[in-house]
Design an enzyme around this catalytic site. Sequence first.
Site, PDB file in Angstrom:
ATOM      1  N   ARG A  54       0.476   6.800  -2.186  1.00  0.00           N
ATOM      2  CA  ARG A  54       0.962   7.049  -0.826  1.00  0.00           C
ATOM      3  C   ARG A  54       2.121   8.040  -0.836  1.00  0.00           C
ATOM      4  O   ARG A  54       2.235   8.889   0.058  1.00  0.00           O
ATOM      5  CB  ARG A  54       1.380   5.727  -0.170  1.00  0.00           C
ATOM      6  CG  ARG A  54       1.677   5.873   1.313  1.00  0.00           C
ATOM      7  CD  ARG A  54       1.900   4.546   1.997  1.00  0.00           C
ATOM      8  NE  ARG A  54       3.100   3.872   1.543  1.00  0.00           N
ATOM      9  CZ  ARG A  54       3.470   2.653   1.944  1.00  0.00           C
ATOM     10  NH1 ARG A  54       2.728   1.975   2.793  1.00  0.00           N
ATOM     11  NH2 ARG A  54       4.584   2.096   1.493  1.00  0.00           N
ATOM     12  N   LYS A 153       5.105   8.407   5.242  1.00  0.00           N
ATOM     13  CA  LYS A 153       6.346   7.638   5.126  1.00  0.00           C
ATOM     14  C   LYS A 153       7.482   8.646   4.947  1.00  0.00           C
ATOM     15  O   LYS A 153       7.948   8.907   3.835  1.00  0.00           O
ATOM     16  CB  LYS A 153       6.250   6.648   3.961  1.00  0.00           C
ATOM     17  CG  LYS A 153       7.260   5.537   4.055  1.00  0.00           C
ATOM     18  CD  LYS A 153       6.880   4.358   3.186  1.00  0.00           C
ATOM     19  CE  LYS A 153       8.001   3.365   3.033  1.00  0.00           C
ATOM     20  NZ  LYS A 153       8.453   2.735   4.278  1.00  0.00           N
ATOM     21  N   GLU A 186       2.826  -1.301  15.338  1.00  0.00           N
ATOM     22  CA  GLU A 186       3.461  -2.023  14.227  1.00  0.00           C
ATOM     23  C   GLU A 186       4.901  -2.311  14.613  1.00  0.00           C
ATOM     24  O   GLU A 186       5.354  -1.935  15.688  1.00  0.00           O
ATOM     25  CB  GLU A 186       3.400  -1.175  12.947  1.00  0.00           C
ATOM     26  CG  GLU A 186       4.110   0.161  13.107  1.00  0.00           C
ATOM     27  CD  GLU A 186       4.017   1.067  11.886  1.00  0.00           C
ATOM     28  OE1 GLU A 186       3.637   0.605  10.798  1.00  0.00           O
ATOM     29  OE2 GLU A 186       4.346   2.260  12.038  1.00  0.00           O
TER      30      GLU A 186
END
Length: 293
Positions: A54, A153, A186
């Site tokens: 990721r 991210k 989220e």
Amino acid sequence: MAAEEQVWIDGRLVNKGDAMVSVFDHGLLYGDGVFEGIRAYGGKVFEEQAHLDRFYESARSIRLDVPYAADELSRVMSDLLVTNGLNDAYIRLVATRGVGDLGLDPRKCPRASVFCIASTITLYPEELYEKGLDVVVASHCKNHPNATPPRVKSLNYLNSVLGKIEANDAGVLEAIMLNHLGHVAECTADNVFLVKNGVVSTPPAEAGILEGITRDVVMRLCRQEGIECRERNLVRHDLYVADECFLTGTAAEVIPVVKIDGRPIGAGTPGEVSRRLKQAFHAYARGERDLPR
Ligand code: PMP
């Protein structure tokens, strides 16, 4: 073990108190960079491959070249755990665009900077893992998937910070954020799951979420435990009428939610499915059970 916690910055170990980046680093000036939050259990980095994948994918999405290979960063993390004498730890791996000029053009930053912190973290008070958390639905919505992509991210967490401020103002510890369509996305730094009639649901990637690694582990645990788990769009109504709700994240692990916007969820106490998955998660994290991919 070193007297003061050590931080790894571009190949050097420095004392925590001396760990600095330049004020000309675009990570600081523009939030231009990516990171990972990673746990280690019993001295072993948890789901390391998924985190590294990721990390490089986030970097690729923003066209940032990480000047280290995955096996080098893997070694940095495990060495730092030893240096800092840590078994159960929280690791922060960060790549910034590096030092540039005062314009935002990333081409002016010749080399990305990478640093790694290995420390500890307690996100929520211990007793809330038993009692459950109160949360609110934030009025700030998640970034549009074609704006700052929520799947990256990135160091740009202002969207989440605004959600967190709403939680603070409401006197609770976390906020659930909806996306631009009104679907549940989220929390500020956790994924959200609901349980209704024994079926577990969580928003899909397209809802504008970070595809959490803990989320993935929990979905795999559901499969292994024979619990039906669906990725599907949810709206505020689904939150309010759920039998159970819980959040997942590297720092948060698995934590039950018992109130949303002041409304009790289910019986207003942590539900059975949440409890079972929380236990299964800890057993897997501690290496006490296997979990197929
Ligand atoms: N969503 C956001 C916005 C996050 O920052 C995080 C990480 N704290 C998560 C979800 C959970 O992801 P993970 O399980 O990989 O930590």
